[in-house]
Design a protein around this motif. Structure first.
Motif, PDB file in Angstrom:
ATOM      1  N   ALA A   1       0.750  -1.024   0.050  1.00  0.00           N
ATOM      2  CA  ALA A   1       0.122  -0.145   0.110  1.00  0.00           C
ATOM      3  C   ALA A   1       0.993   1.084  -0.042  1.00  0.00           C
ATOM      4  CB  ALA A   1      -0.939  -0.185   1.104  1.00  0.00           C
ATOM      5  N   GLY A   2       1.908   1.202   0.649  1.00  0.00           N
ATOM      6  CA  GLY A   2       2.568   2.512   0.787  1.00  0.00           C
ATOM      7  C   GLY A   2       2.993   3.214  -0.413  1.00  0.00           C
ATOM      8  N   PRO A   3       3.626   2.528  -1.304  1.00  0.00           N
ATOM      9  CA  PRO A   3       3.738   3.106  -2.730  1.00  0.00           C
ATOM     10  C   PRO A   3       2.350   3.422  -3.415  1.00  0.00           C
ATOM     11  CG  PRO A   3       5.231   1.264  -2.453  1.00  0.00           C
ATOM     12  CD  PRO A   3       3.916   1.087  -1.506  1.00  0.00           C
ATOM     13  N   ALA A   4       1.470   3.902  -2.897  1.00  0.00           N
ATOM     14  CA  ALA A   4       0.290   3.829  -3.560  1.00  0.00           C
ATOM     15  C   ALA A   4      -0.202   5.042  -4.487  1.00  0.00           C
ATOM     16  CB  ALA A   4      -1.092   3.873  -2.739  1.00  0.00           C
ATOM     17  N   ALA A   5      -1.219   5.275  -4.876  1.00  0.00           N
ATOM     18  CA  ALA A   5      -1.684   5.963  -6.284  1.00  0.00           C
ATOM     19  C   ALA A   5      -1.281   7.454  -6.137  1.00  0.00           C
ATOM     20  CB  ALA A   5      -3.177   5.970  -6.023  1.00  0.00           C
TER      21      ALA A   5
ATOM     22  N   HIS B   1       9.297   7.484   2.307  1.00  0.00           N
ATOM     23  CA  HIS B   1       9.062   6.871   0.780  1.00  0.00           C
ATOM     24  C   HIS B   1       7.897   7.869   0.217  1.00  0.00           C
ATOM     25  CE1 HIS B   1       7.794   4.103  -2.572  1.00  0.00           C
ATOM     26  NE2 HIS B   1       6.382   4.702  -2.428  1.00  0.00           N
ATOM     27  N   GLU B   2       6.689   8.088   1.132  1.00  0.00           N
ATOM     28  CA  GLU B   2       5.801   9.096   0.748  1.00  0.00           C
ATOM     29  C   GLU B   2       6.275  10.427   0.632  1.00  0.00           C
ATOM     30  OE1 GLU B   2       3.271   7.849  -0.701  1.00  0.00           O
ATOM     31  OE2 GLU B   2       3.176   5.751  -0.042  1.00  0.00           O
ATOM     32  N   LEU B   3       7.133  10.829   1.585  1.00  0.00           N
ATOM     33  CA  LEU B   3       7.712  12.238   1.072  1.00  0.00           C
ATOM     34  C   LEU B   3       8.329  12.489   0.086  1.00  0.00           C
ATOM     35  CD1 LEU B   3       7.920  14.929   2.502  1.00  0.00           C
ATOM     36  CD2 LEU B   3      10.011  14.173   3.765  1.00  0.00           C
ATOM     37  N   GLY B   4       9.080  11.309  -0.384  1.00  0.00           N
ATOM     38  CA  GLY B   4       9.795  11.321  -1.706  1.00  0.00           C
ATOM     39  C   GLY B   4       9.071  11.779  -2.930  1.00  0.00           C
ATOM     40  N   HIS B   5       7.610  10.999  -3.039  1.00  0.00           N
ATOM     41  CA  HIS B   5       6.860  11.593  -3.893  1.00  0.00           C
ATOM     42  C   HIS B   5       6.424  13.328  -3.945  1.00  0.00           C
ATOM     43  CE1 HIS B   5       6.009   7.496  -5.299  1.00  0.00           C
ATOM     44  NE2 HIS B   5       5.352   7.172  -4.443  1.00  0.00           N
ATOM     45  N   ALA B   6       6.079  13.285  -2.598  1.00  0.00           N
ATOM     46  CA  ALA B   6       5.741  14.914  -2.438  1.00  0.00           C
ATOM     47  C   ALA B   6       7.036  15.853  -2.719  1.00  0.00           C
ATOM     48  CB  ALA B   6       5.483  15.136  -0.951  1.00  0.00           C
TER      49      ALA B   6
ATOM     50  N   VAL C   1       8.069   6.213 -11.738  1.00  0.00           N
ATOM     51  CA  VAL C   1       7.492   7.055 -10.474  1.00  0.00           C
ATOM     52  C   VAL C   1       7.885   6.707  -9.478  1.00  0.00           C
ATOM     53  CG1 VAL C   1       5.123   6.208 -10.552  1.00  0.00           C
ATOM     54  CG2 VAL C   1       5.570   8.710  -9.990  1.00  0.00           C
ATOM     55  N   GLU C   2       8.228   5.258  -9.001  1.00  0.00           N
ATOM     56  CA  GLU C   2       8.321   4.881  -7.610  1.00  0.00           C
ATOM     57  C   GLU C   2       9.618   5.232  -7.267  1.00  0.00           C
ATOM     58  OE1 GLU C   2       6.311   4.307  -5.460  1.00  0.00           O
ATOM     59  OE2 GLU C   2       4.516   4.310  -6.856  1.00  0.00           O
ATOM     60  N   ALA C   3      10.644   5.324  -8.323  1.00  0.00           N
ATOM     61  CA  ALA C   3      12.215   5.212  -8.150  1.00  0.00           C
ATOM     62  C   ALA C   3      12.691   6.273  -7.271  1.00  0.00           C
ATOM     63  CB  ALA C   3      12.771   5.533  -9.704  1.00  0.00           C
TER      64      ALA C   3
HETATM   65 ZN   LIG Z   1       5.259   5.063  -3.970  1.00  0.00          ZN
END
Ligand SMILES: [Zn+2]
Length: 665
Positions: free
Chosen positions: A8-12, A464-469, A492-494
């Motif tokens: 779930a972590g690396p989600a939408a 991980h999520e902060l990485g997307h932000a 996008v997850e990298a």
């Molecule tokens: Zn992710």
């Protein structure tokens, strides 16, 4: 181990067709726009939605009159920026607003936007212009190529009957996907347990739970509750009940929805002459074809299989020892895996994930991850006190460049679980940067943490999520449609995965004392044990990711499949087998939604992530490397293909060596 958390972590990240509502300043394309216009009622949502759609239609009529000259692309991208502001926030409210009626109104609005986008994708005038407009440079050329592909993938050049069918399919799939998500979000499952059954689970997890008529505790399946029960409850019956409830989240209704979604996507792909939805999707990705994904997944399988078998043997032995039974009679059940993994980790490495919570209070953990990004990438996060958002507990941060003080963007953070809230961990990009428009990006980070504190695994999820932000906030793209996380889905997850193992570094963790002088530092010995224990369970974890990815690819392959039958067969072929009566795919929102035929992207991105990480091998706080990374990768968005971004940063072509070395270690 949190297999579901990892899933779930690396989600939408909501991609281009997602919709939402109103920005605080609908017409101001630039500026920080820190304010969040409060949304109080369903009627307000409906009214705003109507107004914005009308503006989008008017704007579209204007854009169609724009000649396909050197100015066209800028006009088109400006329009895209306006549509972001008109559309994105409302659908976001569907996932987080505390009022169910507001969430429902937001969903209804999202469907209206989806119809709008579906028609926009087939706009012949805009398609012609995108093919004719002259690019000023390579960045423009990349965007024009992407636009032409998107129009074509929406069916603009199909014969009329198929074109209509493509739109119908799009709209139907969107509506079904919403129902799938809603069935999970609003399921509000409560599983009854006696206190005795919860022996081993910290009282903080259950002591405030409501009780039923017989005095049993009613526990939800949110992560802060689910995780400790399946990892720590001594009672196998209690673990099984919790595990089954979570695994069946979504219910049989969602299996039907998934079957229909799969069938419709397959029909959609065939309109374009593709043999399968997987082929239709992957031809636009780094991986390029299902065959290449299959080959890659085969290599991953070969690399992790032996370790998985070895780990399961160890868990069986642990179970035999624990229950005092002969090994030959012991079968490891799925609801045993997390429990005995924790026991082996505790016995062998004397590490206990729960032991980390006192060192990582949620708020200070957030500040720690922000400080890390500040140090590494040369930015500043400033809390905006008293700023309104969608819930009183949501925090607002202004992001700026540390050296120049120039404002960069906005970050919202929503840390704790509540009823009706999206129950995994994800980041929504609500606004994309455009340097041309002097427009600043905005991202919302949504997680569900225990107020008692985080485990080290959860700290990793937060980072991980902060990485997307950060990918959204630190982008410096010229066009909004190439900004931040608007990159290929198997890339996008990298950036997020790259950062995950920063939390195992002592020098990094020492930053905690900067943001929380009163917090006790994590003892070195505890961290050493966690690092040593970390590898145990990886074989099972990566095998699970492999199963998810292979299932997704097969489900969307050329042969029609019943979702549950296929799952039972594929899961049944793994060492722990399939448990009759369970229906994991009913809760697998990724593949019902935008990660369909794309789940492999988590493993694929990881190859890139581990290669990127090699630049920080000597020093995880290397601010020079961090700054280069910010400029070469994050700032670029999709202005250049991902392979090129990685090459610009590493000074060589990317390769899978670091990834396979890690698996073989
Ligand atoms: Zn992710």
């Amino acid at each position: 181990m949190h297999p579901l958390l990892r899933l779930a972590g690396p989600a939408a990240l909501l991609m281009s067709l997602a919709a939402g509502a109103q920005a605080a300043s609908a017409d101001a394309l630039s500026g920080p726009a820190l304010a969040w216009q409060p949304v109080q009622s369903a009627a307000q949502v409906a009214g705003t939605c109507q107004r914005h759609l009308a503006r989008a239609q008017a704007g579209l009529r204007q854009l169609r009159r724009q000649p396909a000259d050197a100015q066209w692309l800028r006009a088109q991208d400006t329009y895209a920026a306006r549509v972001e502001d008109w559309a994105y926030r409302l659908s976001f409210l569907a996932h987080v607003h505390p009022d169910k009626a507001v969430r429902a109104a937001a969903e209804a609005c999202e469907l209206r936007w989806n119809r709008f986008f579906s028609a926009l994708g087939q706009d012949a005038a805009l398609y012609r212009a995108a093919r004719q407009a002259p690019p000023a440079d390579e960045t423009d050329r990349q965007l024009l190529r992407k636009l032409v592909q998107e129009f074509e993938d929406a069916g603009v050049s199909l014969p009329p009957a198929q074109r209509t069918r493509a739109r119908q399919l799009n709209e139907r799939i969107a509506a079904l996907g919403q129902r799938f998500d809603r069935n999970i979000r609003d399921a509000n499952l409560r599983v009854p347990f006696t206190e005795a059954e919860l022996q081993g689970v910290p009282a903080a997890v259950w002591k405030n739970a409501k009780r039923d008529a017989q005095g049993r505790l009613l526990l939800g399946v949110d992560y802060p509750t689910y995780g400790p029960v399946v990892q720590l409850a001594e009672s196998a019956a209690a673990r099984e009940r919790m595990w089954r409830a979570k695994t069946n989240e979504g219910g049989a209704q969602n299996l039907k929805l998934l079957a229909e979604i799969t069938r419709l996507r397959s029909e959609y792909a065939r309109l374009f002459g593709a043999a399968s939805w997987a082929e239709f999707v992957t031809r636009r990705r780094m991986a390029e074809s299902p065959a290449r994904v299959d080959a890659f997944l085969g290599e991953v399988r070969a690399a992790v299989q032996a370790r998985e078998v070895m780990e399961i043997d160890e868990l069986r032995q642990a179970k035999a020892d624990h229950l005092g039974q002969p090994l030959a009679q012991v079968k490891l059940e799925r609801w045993d895996a997390a429990f005995y993994t924790e026991r082996v980790r505790q016995a062998r490495y004397s590490v206990d994930q729960e032991a980390f919570r006192p060192y990582f209070p949620p708020q200070e953990s957030l500040q720690f991850t922000l400080r890390l990004v500040e140090k590494l990438m040369g930015v500043r996060y400033q809390r905006v006190e008293g700023a309104a958002a969608w819930h009183p507990e949501v925090q607002t941060y202004a992001v700026s460049d540390a050296a120049s003080g120039a404002p960069l963007g906005t970050l919202w953070v929503d840390l704790y679980p509540r009823e009706g809230k999206y129950n995994h961990a994800a980041v929504w990009g609500l606004r994309s940067v455009s340097t041309d428009l002097q427009r600043q990006p905005q991202a919302a980070l949504v997680v569900n943490f225990d107020r008692q504190g985080l485990t080290l695994d959860e700290l990793e999820t937060l980072l991980h999520e902060l990485g997307h932000a950060v990918h959204n906030n630190l982008s410096q793209a010229r066009h909004v449609q190439q900004a931040g996380t608007n990159v290929l889905q198997d890339f996008v997850e990298a950036p997020s995965q790259m950062l995950e193992d920063w939390v195992y570094d002592k020098r990094v963790l020492a930053l905690m004392t900067e943001v929380c002088p009163a917090c006790k530092p994590v003892p070195d010995a505890l961290l050493d044990k966690a690092v040593a224990a970390r590898r145990f369970g990886q074989g099972m974890q990566e095998s699970r990711q492999h199963l998810y990815a292979s299932y997704d690819l097969a489900l969307y392959g050329p042969t029609p499949q019943d979702p549950l039958a296929l799952w039972a067969q594929m899961e049944g072929a793994t060492p722990l087998g399939h448990v009759a009566g369970t229906m994991f795919p009913a809760g697998f929102a990724h593949i019902a939604g935008s990660y369909s035929a794309g789940y492999y992207g988590y493993l694929w991105s990881k190859v890139v992530a581990l290669d990127l990480r090699t630049a920080f091998a000597a020093d995880k706080l290397d601010a020079q490397a961090g700054r280069r990374y910010r400029d070469a990768v994050l700032a670029q968005g999709s202005q250049r293909p991902p392979q090129q971004l990685v090459k610009d940063f590493l000074g060589r072509d990317f390769n899978a060596k670091a990834f396979f070395d890690e698996l073989a270690r």
